[in-house]
Design a protein around this motif. Structure first.
Motif, PDB file in Angstrom:
ATOM      1  N   GLY A   1      10.002  -1.699   3.248  1.00 34.03           N
ATOM      2  CA  GLY A   1      10.030  -3.154   3.067  1.00 34.03           C
ATOM      3  C   GLY A   1       8.975  -3.641   2.096  1.00 34.03           C
ATOM      4  O   GLY A   1       9.180  -4.613   1.364  1.00 34.03           O
ATOM      5  N   GLU A   2       7.820  -2.951   2.056  1.00 36.24           N
ATOM      6  CA  GLU A   2       6.774  -3.288   1.083  1.00 36.24           C
ATOM      7  C   GLU A   2       7.225  -2.927  -0.322  1.00 36.24           C
ATOM      8  O   GLU A   2       6.900  -3.618  -1.299  1.00 36.24           O
ATOM      9  CB  GLU A   2       5.474  -2.553   1.426  1.00 36.24           C
ATOM     10  N   VAL A   3       7.969  -1.824  -0.447  1.00 36.06           N
ATOM     11  CA  VAL A   3       8.504  -1.430  -1.758  1.00 36.06           C
ATOM     12  C   VAL A   3       9.493  -2.480  -2.246  1.00 36.06           C
ATOM     13  O   VAL A   3       9.476  -2.891  -3.404  1.00 36.06           O
ATOM     14  CB  VAL A   3       9.158  -0.045  -1.687  1.00 36.06           C
ATOM     15  N   TYR A   4      10.363  -2.921  -1.347  1.00 38.49           N
ATOM     16  CA  TYR A   4      11.345  -3.970  -1.657  1.00 38.49           C
ATOM     17  C   TYR A   4      10.638  -5.230  -2.152  1.00 38.49           C
ATOM     18  O   TYR A   4      11.034  -5.836  -3.163  1.00 38.49           O
ATOM     19  CB  TYR A   4      12.177  -4.214  -0.399  1.00 38.49           C
ATOM     20  N   LYS A   5       9.549  -5.619  -1.466  1.00 38.34           N
ATOM     21  CA  LYS A   5       8.805  -6.824  -1.871  1.00 38.34           C
ATOM     22  C   LYS A   5       8.216  -6.672  -3.259  1.00 38.34           C
ATOM     23  O   LYS A   5       8.188  -7.618  -4.051  1.00 38.34           O
ATOM     24  CB  LYS A   5       7.693  -7.109  -0.870  1.00 38.34           C
TER      25      LYS A   5
ATOM     26  N   GLN B   1      12.998   4.756  -1.674  1.00 34.02           N
ATOM     27  CA  GLN B   1      12.738   5.666  -0.559  1.00 34.02           C
ATOM     28  C   GLN B   1      11.687   6.702  -0.934  1.00 34.02           C
ATOM     29  O   GLN B   1      10.810   7.035  -0.127  1.00 34.02           O
ATOM     30  CB  GLN B   1      14.037   6.376  -0.138  1.00 34.02           C
ATOM     31  N   TRP B   2      11.741   7.196  -2.184  1.00 34.10           N
ATOM     32  CA  TRP B   2      10.740   8.164  -2.626  1.00 34.10           C
ATOM     33  C   TRP B   2       9.350   7.530  -2.635  1.00 34.10           C
ATOM     34  O   TRP B   2       8.377   8.136  -2.168  1.00 34.10           O
ATOM     35  CB  TRP B   2      11.080   8.689  -4.025  1.00 34.10           C
TER      36      TRP B   2
ATOM     37  N   PRO C   1       3.177  -1.399  -2.071  1.00 31.75           N
ATOM     38  CA  PRO C   1       2.878   0.036  -2.106  1.00 31.75           C
ATOM     39  C   PRO C   1       1.907   0.353  -3.240  1.00 31.75           C
ATOM     40  O   PRO C   1       2.020  -0.197  -4.330  1.00 31.75           O
ATOM     41  CB  PRO C   1       4.246   0.664  -2.365  1.00 31.75           C
ATOM     42  N   ARG C   2       0.985   1.269  -2.975  1.00 33.41           N
ATOM     43  CA  ARG C   2      -0.043   1.619  -3.969  1.00 33.41           C
ATOM     44  C   ARG C   2       0.484   2.759  -4.848  1.00 33.41           C
ATOM     45  O   ARG C   2      -0.035   3.872  -4.831  1.00 33.41           O
ATOM     46  CB  ARG C   2      -1.339   1.969  -3.248  1.00 33.41           C
TER      47      ARG C   2
ATOM     48  N   PRO D   1      11.962  -7.407   3.903  1.00 27.98           N
ATOM     49  CA  PRO D   1      10.648  -7.484   3.240  1.00 27.98           C
ATOM     50  C   PRO D   1       9.520  -7.699   4.242  1.00 27.98           C
ATOM     51  O   PRO D   1       8.806  -8.706   4.207  1.00 27.98           O
ATOM     52  CB  PRO D   1      10.813  -8.679   2.296  1.00 27.98           C
ATOM     53  N   VAL D   2       9.351  -6.731   5.146  1.00 28.33           N
ATOM     54  CA  VAL D   2       8.305  -6.808   6.168  1.00 28.33           C
ATOM     55  C   VAL D   2       7.560  -5.476   6.200  1.00 28.33           C
ATOM     56  O   VAL D   2       8.141  -4.427   5.896  1.00 28.33           O
ATOM     57  CB  VAL D   2       8.900  -7.128   7.562  1.00 28.33           C
ATOM     58  N   PRO D   3       6.281  -5.475   6.582  1.00 35.43           N
ATOM     59  CA  PRO D   3       5.477  -4.246   6.541  1.00 35.43           C
ATOM     60  C   PRO D   3       5.682  -3.353   7.760  1.00 35.43           C
ATOM     61  O   PRO D   3       4.729  -2.946   8.424  1.00 35.43           O
ATOM     62  CB  PRO D   3       4.047  -4.792   6.467  1.00 35.43           C
TER      63      PRO D   3
END
Length: 765
Positions: free
Chosen positions: A104-108, A93-94, A369-370, A21-23
């Motif tokens: 990692g931002e998606v995971y967060k 991943q998509w 993620p936006r 969970p890191v950018p």
């Protein structure tokens, strides 16, 4: 640090690619200790750097030893089973690829906090009370009662426990087990007996009673599934339902364009019931937590315990329990949730419903993620139904060009008429000094008449706070945020000025720092000011306000909506929260206080969003056998979009918009990517933006616009520049991503820009 024994070629070391969970872009490679059982989607504890510890997710497993660096070992495997499915990892991943955001931002964003921390989640427990083993006999009980004879408070509590536990109904107490006694919570015993915690402590000390913890779920219980309560569809609804089923056989995505109050929810319920009969799960997305309150009640009435609710106002522990239940052998069949519900694990998902699909709330803004929940829902690869009275231009374009199926429902349920919309020219009224504050005489008259008839009123103003601006009447000075490039909003109830970008608060100045004048006055109207003025005008009315300031607590939405639905309040004032799909039976008048604030917004979607908000809030007016009335106040009555709202002419809006969009290279004909650069130093970010823009123009040419300052050019002490990329449909987005990340890495490699932030907003709203 673990050591590893020598291995032969046939016994190669296993490695895991871990999402942390890191950018930072990509995954991190760790060695799997010999003899460790590990699988994709499981959580592992690893170290990063010298001292940082993280809980990561296993993305892939392989035997390719990295050559350029020494690989650290996985310290601990935290799960016996995966907590993230392989389908979810593909989704992550998509999102990472499409929205140009580190995985990692998606995971967060995807996982509840309790699943991302080593000890972040604790099961909820409740304290129960039971008789100790040594007192589970008739003789021992008589001894206990004699011992307690002189301790009245303890005796009363002990005898109350015995009565509640039902011990006297057990045939043979000497051979009884704990399961034969009625379970009693500590709270129940204290409440029923009227005793104190101190008395219970003394009974524990005497070893007569003992307390113990039981794990209990936090999730609501909605009762049994009752398919018999599903209402029959009207002829128009049935036709739409049949068309949807036919469309779903031919297209993955179907757009249901149904006017406000046409009964789209009943169609949704029939579709959900059909999915359950087919042993499929359903994901039902809504844009606002406020909407899930009413919808939850309607769905729970039919689907009972088969319905789960998931959104950000639930505690982290509640979200963890829902996540874990979705992985269990007994998952919820229907999940109703806001944007983040797209991340939940599903085992047999068969239908996704995206209600109010046009809503901008589906788009995550900050942090990354936006993503857009509608797009992510479509990428799940299951049949998707998009429902709305005011489709987004992109979705309607996809439907009109055949990419999506299109079903239209043009009449309101039970023959309710569309509301009458009367436009009031506030510029003329202000010139003639006929306005009462921000209210026209017509609006106040119609409100008064509605209240006298026992009907309800909704007032819509899409700006919270008391006033958007405080101004010195002598020199024109306006207080601004010291961290952001914006004026401060006055909140009278809190008696402070607040920045709506960084949340920083300021004391209200007593005099102007520029000229020393004490003549400081508010300018403009927010919901708080409207509420105050309405209380003065209608002192006997029961008034509620629904905006971000009044809905911060866990159950605030439920309370406000429940009170208005039950008639305990008769005037509801609010921001765009009240414009979205809420159903109230007794609303006869809706007032749109200031349409101009929406029309004058500097954005190519301004008219589209203004039409949507005004059409949606207008749809709250009207009931059976009585046509609703909307008073639309504006200084720009001749603007085409006002006419389109009055006539509910979405087709005209669409035709105007697509012509403009095609001419000026905007969606749905082009994709937009906004590239933002941030730095504390304005000169540094300006230079970096010019350099990055120059690099991108080498590859993209005239598709690159800028850099420019955005409308708010400083937020949280970070100066901002913006580049715009306009990409024609069909362009190779994989190549676009490669070029963007290459330009970013080249810029950040320059020592001048070590603390520069670069981020992207793909398909911005």
């Amino acid at each position: 640090m673990m050591g590893f024994p020598d291995r032969t070629d046939s016994d190669k070391m296993q490695y895991a690619e871990i999402i942390l969970p890191v950018p930072l872009n990509g995954t991190f490679t760790y060695a799997v200790p010999e003899g460790t059982s590990i699988g994709i989607g499981q959580r592992v504890l690893v170290s990063l750097g010298r001292s940082k510890m993280y809980v990561g997710i296993v993305m892939t497993l392989h035997q390719n030893e990295p050559k350029d660096y020494k690989v650290k070992p996985i310290l601990q495997v935290m799960d016996t089973k995966p907590i993230v499915t392989e389908q979810q990892l593909k989704q992550w991943q998509w999102i990472s690829d499409y929205y140009l955001s580190p995985i990692g931002e998606v995971y967060k964003a995807a996982l509840p906090g309790g699943l991302k921390a080593e000890d972040g989640y604790r099961p909820k427990t409740e304290t129960y009370v039971r008789l100790t083993k040594q007192y589970q006999s008739v003789t021992a009980l008589h001894i206990a009662l004699n011992v307690l004879a002189r301790a009245k408070a303890q005796l009363d509590m002990f005898t109350e426990y015995l009565a509640l536990s039902g011990w006297d109904q057990i045939d043979d107490i000497e051979t009884s087990t704990d399961s034969q006694f009625q379970e009693i919570t500590r709270e129940e015993l204290l409440n029923v007996s009227g005793g104190s915690a101190a008395s219970l402590k003394l009974l524990e000390k005497r070893q007569m009673l003992e307390c113990y913890e039981v794990e209990v779920g936090r999730l609501n219980h909605g009762g049994p599934y009752r398919p018999e309560l599903v209402k029959p569809l009207s002829e128009a609804q049935q036709n739409a339902y049949n068309q949807i089923l036919l469309s779903m056989m031919q297209k993955q995505v179907t757009l249901l364009h149904g006017v406000t109050s046409s009964g789209k929810t009943e169609i949704y319920i029939h579709l959900i019931q059909r999915a359950l009969e087919r042993k499929e799960q359903v994901l039902f997305l809504m844009p606002e937590i406020a909407l899930t309150v009413q919808m939850m009640q309607r769905l729970q009435h039919v689907f009972g315990d088969r319905l789960g609710i998931y959104h950000s106002r639930y505690s982290d522990a509640e979200r963890v329990e829902i996540w874990q239940r979705q992985l269990s052998d007994n998952p919820y069949d229907v999940i109703l949730g806001a944007r983040s519900a797209v991340f939940l694990p599903f085992q047999r998902l068969g239908l996704v419903i995206v209600d109010e699909e046009h809503e901008t709330s589906y788009k995550q803004q900050d942090p990354a993620p936006r993503y857009h929940a509608r797009s992510v829902a479509i990428m799940l690869g299951k049949p998707v139904l998009l429902g709305t009275a005011t489709p987004s231009i992109e979705s309607y374009h996809n439907a009109k060009t055949g990419k999506y199926g299109l079903v239209e429902l043009k009449e309101r349920y039970q023959g309710i008429e569309m509301p009458e919309i009367q436009v009031v020219d506030t510029a003329d009224l202000q010139h003639r000094k006929m306005m009462t504050g921000t209210f026209s005489p017509l609006l106040l008259t119609r409100m008064r008449e509605a209240l006298e008839r026992g009907e309800q009123v909704i007032l819509f103003q899409n700006r919270r706070g008391f006033a958007p601006v405080v101004e010195c009447r002598q020199c024109g000075w306006v207080p601004t945020c010291q961290h952001c490039d914006v004026s401060l909003t006055y909140h009278r109830q809190m008696n402070q000025l607040t920045c709506h970008y960084c949340g920083y608060t300021y004391r209200i100045p007593t005099e102007c720092p520029c000229c020393g004048s004490t003549d400081l006055r508010t300018r403009g109207y927010g919901t708080e000011k409207i509420e105050e003025q309405i209380r003065d005008i209608f002192p006997d009315a029961h008034i509620a306000r629904m905006d971000l300031d009044t809905t911060r607590t866990h159950n605030a939405y439920e309370r406000i909506i429940s009170d208005f639905s039950a008639g305990r309040t008769n005037i509801l004032i609010g921001t765009q929260m009240i414009s979205k799909g809420l159903d109230f039976d007794n609303v006869s008048v809706v007032g749109i206080i200031n349409a101009d604030a929406m029309l004058n917004y500097p954005d190519f979607r301004a008219y589209e969003h203004a039409f949507m908000m005004m059409a949606q809030v207008s749809g709250r007016a009207g009931r059976k056998n009585k046509r609703g009335l909307v008073i639309l106040q504006t200084k720009q009555k001749d603007v085409p979009v006002i006419r389109q709202v009055v006539h509910n002419d979405y087709t005209a809006l669409y035709q105007n918009m697509v012509a403009e969009r095609q001419a000026f290279r905007y969606p749905p004909y082009y994709h937009l990517v906004y590239i933002y650069l941030r730095h504390r130093q304005d000169t540094t970010v300006n230079t970096a933006a010019i350099e990055m823009g120059s690099r991108l123009q080498q590859w993209f040419g005239s598709r690159v616009l800028g850099p420019d300052k955005p409308s708010v050019a400083k937020v949280k002490s970070q100066n901002i520049r913006k580049l715009v990329l306009k990409l024609e449909n069909g362009i190779d987005m994989k190549k676009v991503r490669e070029y963007l990340l290459l330009a970013q890495s080249q810029i950040l490699a320059d020592k001048r820009y070590l603390s520069l932030q670069v981020y992207y907003d793909v398909d911005p709203l």
